[in-house]
Design a protein around this motif. Structure first.
Motif, PDB file in Angstrom:
ATOM      1  N   SER A  23       0.827  -1.212   0.000  1.00  0.00           N
ATOM      2  CA  SER A  23       0.000   0.000   0.000  1.00  0.00           C
ATOM      3  C   SER A  23       0.858   1.257   0.000  1.00  0.00           C
ATOM      4  O   SER A  23       0.581   2.208  -0.754  1.00  0.00           O
ATOM      5  N   LEU A  24       1.880   1.274   0.838  1.00  0.00           N
ATOM      6  CA  LEU A  24       2.773   2.427   0.855  1.00  0.00           C
ATOM      7  C   LEU A  24       3.501   2.577  -0.477  1.00  0.00           C
ATOM      8  O   LEU A  24       3.734   3.698  -0.940  1.00  0.00           O
ATOM      9  N   PHE A  26       2.293   1.803  -3.421  1.00  0.00           N
ATOM     10  CA  PHE A  26       1.348   2.413  -4.347  1.00  0.00           C
ATOM     11  C   PHE A  26       1.127   3.887  -4.040  1.00  0.00           C
ATOM     12  O   PHE A  26       1.046   4.717  -4.952  1.00  0.00           O
ATOM     13  N   VAL A  27       1.035   4.232  -2.762  1.00  0.00           N
ATOM     14  CA  VAL A  27       0.820   5.633  -2.377  1.00  0.00           C
ATOM     15  C   VAL A  27       1.996   6.489  -2.832  1.00  0.00           C
ATOM     16  O   VAL A  27       1.811   7.575  -3.397  1.00  0.00           O
ATOM     17  N   ILE A  28       3.206   6.005  -2.596  1.00  0.00           N
ATOM     18  CA  ILE A  28       4.380   6.773  -2.997  1.00  0.00           C
ATOM     19  C   ILE A  28       4.509   6.819  -4.512  1.00  0.00           C
ATOM     20  O   ILE A  28       4.884   7.840  -5.092  1.00  0.00           O
ATOM     21  N   PHE A  30       2.092   6.804  -6.763  1.00  0.00           N
ATOM     22  CA  PHE A  30       1.136   7.740  -7.340  1.00  0.00           C
ATOM     23  C   PHE A  30       1.245   9.132  -6.735  1.00  0.00           C
ATOM     24  O   PHE A  30       0.667  10.078  -7.242  1.00  0.00           O
ATOM     25  N   GLY A  31       1.985   9.272  -5.629  1.00  0.00           N
ATOM     26  CA  GLY A  31       2.161  10.569  -4.991  1.00  0.00           C
ATOM     27  C   GLY A  31       3.159  11.449  -5.709  1.00  0.00           C
ATOM     28  O   GLY A  31       3.114  12.660  -5.594  1.00  0.00           O
ATOM     29  N   THR A  46       9.695   2.184  -6.114  1.00  0.00           N
ATOM     30  CA  THR A  46       8.402   1.786  -5.556  1.00  0.00           C
ATOM     31  C   THR A  46       7.982   0.424  -6.094  1.00  0.00           C
ATOM     32  O   THR A  46       7.293  -0.323  -5.405  1.00  0.00           O
TER      33      THR A  46
END
Length: 78
Positions: A23-24, A26-28, A30-31, A46
Motif C-alpha cells: 500500500s505504501l 502504491f501511495v508513494i 502515485f504521490g 516503488t
C-alpha cells in the motif's frame, strides 16, 4: 500444536506487513516523490517495494494454509 499457533501468527503478520508495504508503495508511486521510496521503504524503487509486499502476502497465505491443514489434522487425531 505450538507450531500451528506460531504458524498462524506468522501468517497474519506476513499478510498485514505485506499489505502495508504494498500500500505504501502504491501511495508513494502515485504521490510523485520517488525519493521517498528509498527513505521510507528501504527499496530503490516503488516497484520493488510493491513486489516485496505482494510476495509477503503470498507467503503469508501459504503459511496460513499450512497452519490450517495442521490444525485440521490435529483435530482429526483427537
Amino acid at each position: 500444536m505450538f507450531f500451528t499457533k506460531l504458524g498462524r501468527i506468522i501468517a497474519w503478520l506476513l499478510v498485514i506487513l505485506g499489505g502495508i508495504r504494498a500500500s505504501l508503495g502504491f501511495v508513494i508511486a502515485f504521490g510523485g516523490n520517488q525519493a521517498m521510496a528509498q527513505r521510507y521503504l528501504g527499496s530503490g524503487t516503488t516497484g520493488e517495494a510493491i513486489d516485496k509486499g505482494l510476495l509477503f502476502i503470498l507467503l503469508g497465505v501459504a503459511v496460513g494454509m499450512i497452519a490450517e491443514i495442521s490444525r485440521s489434522v490435529a483435530a482429526r487425531a483427537d
